[in-house]
Write a protein that holds these residues in place. Structure first.
Motif, mmCIF file in Angstrom:
data_model
loop_
_atom_site.group_PDB
_atom_site.id
_atom_site.type_symbol
_atom_site.label_atom_id
_atom_site.label_comp_id
_atom_site.label_asym_id
_atom_site.label_seq_id
_atom_site.Cartn_x
_atom_site.Cartn_y
_atom_site.Cartn_z
ATOM 1 N N ASP A 44 -49.586 -97.880 29.095
ATOM 2 C CA ASP A 44 -48.478 -97.096 29.613
ATOM 3 C C ASP A 44 -47.997 -96.100 28.561
ATOM 4 O O ASP A 44 -48.616 -95.940 27.496
ATOM 5 C CB ASP A 44 -47.344 -98.011 30.092
ATOM 6 C CG ASP A 44 -46.722 -98.830 28.967
ATOM 7 O OD1 ASP A 44 -46.956 -98.510 27.776
ATOM 8 O OD2 ASP A 44 -45.992 -99.783 29.262
ATOM 9 N N ALA A 45 -46.873 -95.436 28.829
ATOM 10 C CA ALA A 45 -46.359 -94.404 27.926
ATOM 11 C C ALA A 45 -45.994 -94.967 26.559
ATOM 12 O O ALA A 45 -46.015 -94.240 25.556
ATOM 13 C CB ALA A 45 -45.149 -93.720 28.561
ATOM 14 N N ASP A 46 -45.652 -96.268 26.488
ATOM 15 C CA ASP A 46 -45.310 -96.900 25.218
ATOM 16 C C ASP A 46 -46.526 -97.506 24.521
ATOM 17 O O ASP A 46 -46.381 -98.161 23.483
ATOM 18 C CB ASP A 46 -44.266 -98.003 25.451
ATOM 19 C CG ASP A 46 -42.927 -97.441 25.907
ATOM 20 O OD1 ASP A 46 -42.578 -96.331 25.469
ATOM 21 O OD2 ASP A 46 -42.255 -98.114 26.723
ATOM 22 N N GLY A 47 -47.708 -97.310 25.105
ATOM 23 C CA GLY A 47 -48.916 -97.847 24.504
ATOM 24 C C GLY A 47 -49.145 -99.320 24.814
ATOM 25 O O GLY A 47 -49.991 -99.959 24.174
ATOM 26 N N LEU A 48 -48.400 -99.858 25.790
ATOM 27 C CA LEU A 48 -48.543 -101.274 26.133
ATOM 28 C C LEU A 48 -49.543 -101.457 27.268
ATOM 29 O O LEU A 48 -49.673 -100.606 28.149
ATOM 30 C CB LEU A 48 -47.188 -101.862 26.529
ATOM 31 C CG LEU A 48 -46.109 -101.860 25.438
ATOM 32 C CD1 LEU A 48 -44.808 -102.425 25.982
ATOM 33 C CD2 LEU A 48 -46.570 -102.643 24.212
ATOM 34 N N ARG A 49 -50.220 -102.609 27.239
ATOM 35 C CA ARG A 49 -51.220 -102.924 28.242
ATOM 36 C C ARG A 49 -50.648 -103.870 29.297
ATOM 37 O O ARG A 49 -49.561 -104.404 29.143
ATOM 38 C CB ARG A 49 -52.463 -103.520 27.568
ATOM 39 C CG ARG A 49 -53.133 -102.529 26.617
ATOM 40 C CD ARG A 49 -54.312 -103.143 25.894
ATOM 41 N NE ARG A 49 -55.129 -102.095 25.278
ATOM 42 C CZ ARG A 49 -54.954 -101.641 24.050
ATOM 43 N NH1 ARG A 49 -53.985 -102.138 23.284
ATOM 44 N NH2 ARG A 49 -55.726 -100.694 23.555
#
Length: 252
Positions: free
Chosen positions: A191-196
């Protein structure tokens, strides 16, 4: 047992080599963390795989894997029911470096293909690219290891590659390849925060940015690795032997 496999060829590759390679990956990953203040996928995989090494010996029992007793053994884990009797010291390190060197590379490749061809799902790329690449290398690595007398399969399930020093069933590398493809497919989207996906499902997004979030990401990856590895590779081998397997001289 050693008489069955003979003296292992170049055992230092697995013993000393695994520890050195694991240490180099850890040192490089920690330097990356200090620079970016964020855990890389290499470090997450290194942590997740290393902490999952215990599954090896239960899966080995299910798959009838017998390790050459010439290897140095773990000092804290000897004979135990439903495990293979010889438990080499290097296994935690070899699990760590092997998966940390392969899974992130496959994620990078599939992610690049997804950006290059956005009309095609990255899940399709994961199974079309990661599965055959991982399977081919796994067959090569396992086949050469059996040929080198590092380990053998006392009982063969399904088709196998046979050498003078042992035999390698093909079903277990295929399962590992499917697991790797599925894991890669899961890890590519962020996502935009780099989370999977698994991080969001486990509530990592509710932890503020910083070291607490990175620790939560590490915990989430450990859980992801442990559960998926056991469900796809270890559990089926154990269940298959319990339901359909017979006695074994090398792996009682």
């Amino acid at each position: 047992m050693q008489g069955t496999m003979g003296e292992p060829v170049n055992p230092w590759v697995m013993e000393t080599g695994s520890i050195w390679f694991w240490s180099i990956l850890l040192a490089g990953s920690l330097l990356w963390v200090l620079r970016g203040r964020r855990f890389s996928l290499v470090l997450l995989t290194l942590i997740g795989a290393t902490t999952s090494f215990w599954q090896e010996f239960f899966g080995d029992w299910g798959a009838y894997v017998a390790w050459n007793p010439a290897f140095d053994r773990l000092p804290f884990w000897g004979e135990m029911a439903y495990t293979t009797p010889v438990k080499p010291l290097f296994i935690p390190f070899s699990w760590g470096w092997w998966f940390a060197a392969t899974i992130p590379l496959l994620v990078t490749l599939v992610g690049w293909l997804g950006r290059k061809f956005p009309s095609i799902s990255t899940t399709i790329f994961a199974f079309a690219i990661a599965f055959p690449l991982f399977l081919a290398y796994q067959l090569y690595a396992e086949g050469s290891s059996v040929a080198n007398g590092w380990w053998t399969y006392d009982t063969v399930v399904g088709p196998a590659i046979v050498s003078e020093k042992g035999q390698l069933p093909l079903i277990f590398p295929a399962l590992l390849g499917l697991w790797a493809a599925g894991l890669v497919a899961l890890l590519v989207p962020r996502d935009a925060d780099g989370l999977r996906w698994h991080e969001r499902r486990l509530g990592v997004d509710r932890v503020g940015p910083g070291w607490r979030r990175e620790a939560a990401r590490a915990g989430a990856f450990i859980l992801l690795f442990q559960v998926t590895m056991f469900a796809v590779n270890i559990g089926p081998a154990i269940l298959g032997r319990l339901l359909f397997g017979g006695p074994s001289v090398l792996v009682p």
